[in-house]
Scaffold this motif. Structure first.
Motif, PDB file in Angstrom:
ATOM      1  N   THR A 211      61.631   0.759 -11.816  1.00 41.88           N
ATOM      2  CA  THR A 211      60.242   0.351 -12.020  1.00 41.88           C
ATOM      3  C   THR A 211      59.486   1.542 -12.610  1.00 41.88           C
ATOM      4  O   THR A 211      59.862   2.703 -12.400  1.00 41.88           O
ATOM      5  CB  THR A 211      59.579  -0.078 -10.702  1.00 41.88           C
ATOM      6  N   ASP A 212      58.425   1.245 -13.333  1.00 44.07           N
ATOM      7  CA  ASP A 212      57.641   2.327 -13.919  1.00 44.07           C
ATOM      8  C   ASP A 212      56.259   1.798 -14.277  1.00 44.07           C
ATOM      9  O   ASP A 212      56.037   0.586 -14.413  1.00 44.07           O
ATOM     10  CB  ASP A 212      58.327   2.880 -15.163  1.00 44.07           C
ATOM     11  N   VAL A 213      55.340   2.733 -14.423  1.00 41.92           N
ATOM     12  CA  VAL A 213      53.984   2.431 -14.871  1.00 41.92           C
ATOM     13  C   VAL A 213      53.720   3.255 -16.131  1.00 41.92           C
ATOM     14  O   VAL A 213      53.848   4.483 -16.111  1.00 41.92           O
ATOM     15  CB  VAL A 213      52.936   2.764 -13.793  1.00 41.92           C
ATOM     16  N   ASN A 214      53.383   2.598 -17.213  1.00 41.47           N
ATOM     17  CA  ASN A 214      52.989   3.257 -18.452  1.00 41.47           C
ATOM     18  C   ASN A 214      51.501   3.031 -18.686  1.00 41.47           C
ATOM     19  O   ASN A 214      50.962   1.965 -18.345  1.00 41.47           O
ATOM     20  CB  ASN A 214      53.788   2.718 -19.634  1.00 41.47           C
ATOM     21  N   TRP A 215      50.850   4.008 -19.283  1.00 43.23           N
ATOM     22  CA  TRP A 215      49.403   3.878 -19.470  1.00 43.23           C
ATOM     23  C   TRP A 215      48.973   4.542 -20.770  1.00 43.23           C
ATOM     24  O   TRP A 215      49.715   5.323 -21.377  1.00 43.23           O
ATOM     25  CB  TRP A 215      48.645   4.497 -18.291  1.00 43.23           C
ATOM     26  N   GLU A 216      47.766   4.207 -21.194  1.00 44.32           N
ATOM     27  CA  GLU A 216      47.198   4.772 -22.420  1.00 44.32           C
ATOM     28  C   GLU A 216      45.681   4.902 -22.259  1.00 44.32           C
ATOM     29  O   GLU A 216      45.022   4.004 -21.717  1.00 44.32           O
ATOM     30  CB  GLU A 216      47.503   3.876 -23.624  1.00 44.32           C
ATOM     31  N   VAL A 217      45.150   6.028 -22.715  1.00 46.75           N
ATOM     32  CA  VAL A 217      43.705   6.251 -22.747  1.00 46.75           C
ATOM     33  C   VAL A 217      43.344   6.706 -24.159  1.00 46.75           C
ATOM     34  O   VAL A 217      43.905   7.692 -24.653  1.00 46.75           O
ATOM     35  CB  VAL A 217      43.258   7.311 -21.720  1.00 46.75           C
ATOM     36  N   THR A 218      42.427   5.998 -24.805  1.00 54.44           N
ATOM     37  CA  THR A 218      42.024   6.312 -26.178  1.00 54.44           C
ATOM     38  C   THR A 218      40.501   6.365 -26.265  1.00 54.44           C
ATOM     39  O   THR A 218      39.811   5.435 -25.806  1.00 54.44           O
ATOM     40  CB  THR A 218      42.538   5.264 -27.176  1.00 54.44           C
ATOM     41  N   LEU A 219      39.999   7.426 -26.848  1.00 53.69           N
ATOM     42  CA  LEU A 219      38.559   7.561 -27.106  1.00 53.69           C
ATOM     43  C   LEU A 219      38.340   7.511 -28.615  1.00 53.69           C
ATOM     44  O   LEU A 219      38.963   8.282 -29.362  1.00 53.69           O
ATOM     45  CB  LEU A 219      38.025   8.871 -26.543  1.00 53.69           C
ATOM     46  N   GLN A 220      37.478   6.589 -29.074  1.00 51.44           N
ATOM     47  CA  GLN A 220      37.180   6.422 -30.489  1.00 51.44           C
ATOM     48  C   GLN A 220      35.715   6.748 -30.759  1.00 51.44           C
ATOM     49  O   GLN A 220      34.830   6.352 -29.979  1.00 51.44           O
ATOM     50  CB  GLN A 220      37.474   4.991 -30.951  1.00 51.44           C
TER      51      GLN A 220
END
Length: 493
Positions: A211-220
């Protein structure tokens, strides 16, 4: 649903594949492969999307995936050719076959979501997360036999056919039983275990899950209506699994390989310039991959999958498209890349040669634990500099006809191809190719007649080169087409 959109995507895919290969890459009958693969996959995705155009927009969903894989490879070896190497008569140095197969079931489900919050019309923050649970179950068997059967009668002074064996695994087992403890079985088993790195095994219902958790944070941030800058931090993962080409014993740890995980940092700009006549995008990135999965040729007769410790990649990508006139479009895409193993102490050794038996500073050479330290070496297919330049010009000739010329230039720095990073047998030198297309056809694109030139610089480029199986000090290369010309006629219905 209150302006929301529900999307359901159901997918099904299946294929049958067969690969018949003269895989010794030599003018002798040394290795013949007949491999088949049967794959079936079902997937279901359900998404809920917010109305859009709000202060906070979002999407959430569920995903399910199930697949079945059946893989089999029958590989016949002309190992009687090894009789002089072994110092044994050819009559007791048989041709041998290994027959191995894997059946794997995979189940995976995931829940995901992403949301975009607009602080202002020009500033946005996007956050995404995905949790997945994946399980695999596999069975793997390997049997050995005589290639086309073998007759030992002459070797023991008996009439032909008295001590002959067929081409099935049961017949080979009968041979091992009847000639147990003799040089005959020692030679055949020595060829399989020592020369071919092959061991009979029967692995049943081996399971693994992760099992795993992937994430993304993007500031535009919009600089104006024509330009936007952004920064992203994200993670990703690639599940571990079982090696379909596994050749070792039941208790060998190399049947499984582990999950790889990546962390990526990225900043960039996307822009439209010159009143829309030009687009310009640029990205700088830094990525680390831990437990990197790599497929490696063992220098003898097989590939295997293992995990390198860590790969580090950093660089800049640029792409530009410019239309200075109605008939001219200039496109450019370029990359500067430094991709290297920041930790790879268990890299495979280079294949030795008669003139240099210790190539590459191999440790524990000649044993199952042979390895070398490739830390700091570049990754495969990772040229430091690469670019593509395309010029497309078209001009009306009459009210109905149009002339068109396209020139495409590709450049690549040198790079490794083979995963053992051998600078002789797994390396591609730098190259520049030029392609040309000159055509005359209808302005509406319905038809054209063209002169086409490919690789006009006549570069020797390999997409696959490596050590030659079972022949130390020799290599092979499967090259792309050299310089070529063609006349081409096209009609579109």
């Amino acid at each position: 649903m209150g302006g929301h959109t529900v999307t359901s995507i159901t997918g099904y895919a299946a294929y049958d594949y067969r690969d018949i290969c003269d895989c010794d890459f030599a003018a002798v009958p040394l290795l013949q492969v007949d491999a088949t693969e049967d794959y079936e996959q079902f997937s279901q995705e359900i998404r809920l999307t917010s109305p859009g155009g709000e202060k906070f927009d979002y999407i959430v969903g569920l995903y399910y995936h199930q697949s079945d894989l059946d893989y089999r490879s029958v590989e016949g070896f002309g190992t009687s050719l090894a009789a002089p190497l072994l110092g044994a008569p050819e009559s007791i140095t048989p041709n041998l076959t290994r027959d191995y197969s894997m059946q794997q079931d995979q189940d995976m489900w995931a829940v995901f979501g992403s949301g975009t919050y607009s602080f202002t019309d020009a500033t946005r923050l996007k956050v995404g997360v995905r949790y997945f649970d994946e399980s695999k179950e596999a069975s793997h068997t390997l049997d050995t036999s005589f290639t086309g059967g073998w007759d030992y009668s002459a070797a023991i002074g008996l009439p032909a056919g008295t001590a002959s064996y067929g081409s099935t695994a049961a017949e080979y087992d009968r041979f091992l039983s009847e000639f147990a403890g003799t040089p005959f079985t020692a030679i055949s088993e020595g060829i399989l275990n020592g020369l071919l790195g092959t061991f009979e095994h029967n692995i049943q219902n081996r399971k693994r899950s992760e099992t795993d958790v992937n994430w993304e944070v993007t500031l535009q941030q919009d600089l104006n209506q024509d330009a936007m800058v952004y920064g992203t931090i994200s993670t990703g993962s690639k599940g571990g699994g079982f090696d379909a080409r596994f050749l070792r014993t039941n208790d060998s740890p190399f049947f499984e390989y582990e999950e790889e995980s990546a962390t990526n940092y990225e900043v960039g700009i996307k822009s439209s310039l010159l009143d829309g006549m030009m687009t310009f995008n640029a990205t700088a990135f830094f990525t680390t991959v831990e437990d990197y999965q790599v497929s490696i040729f063992d220098g003898a007769t097989a590939f295997f999958v293992q995990n390198a410790a860590e790969v580090e990649s950093k660089g800049v990508e640029v792409d530009l498209k410019w239309a200075p006139t109605d008939g001219l479009i200039v496109s450019f895409a370029g990359t500067y890349l430094q991709a290297e193993y920041s930790d790879f102490k268990n890299a495979p050794c280079w294949t030795p040669s008669a003139s240099d038996p210790d190539r590459g500073d191999c440790q524990n050479a000649g044993t199952p634990n042979a390895s070398r330290d490739a830390t700091g070496s570049a990754n495969t297919y990772s040229p430091e500099w690469a670019y593509n330049l395309n010029v497309d010009y078209r001009r009306p000739v009459t009210d109905m006809l149009e002339a068109r010329g396209i020139v495409n230039i590709n450049y690549s720095d040198d790079f490794f191809i083979a995963a053992d990073l051998d600078p002789i047998y797994g390396f591609q030198p730098a190259y520049t190719t030029i392609d040309l297309r000159l055509s005359l056809g209808a302005q509406d694109g319905m038809w054209d007649v063209a002169f086409v030139g490919k690789n006009l610089t006549d570069e020797l480029i390999s997409g696959n080169n490596d050590d030659q199986p079972l022949v130390n000090g020799q290599g092979f290369a499967q090259t792309n087409r050299l310089r070529s010309y063609a006349l081409q006629a096209t009609y579109r219905f």
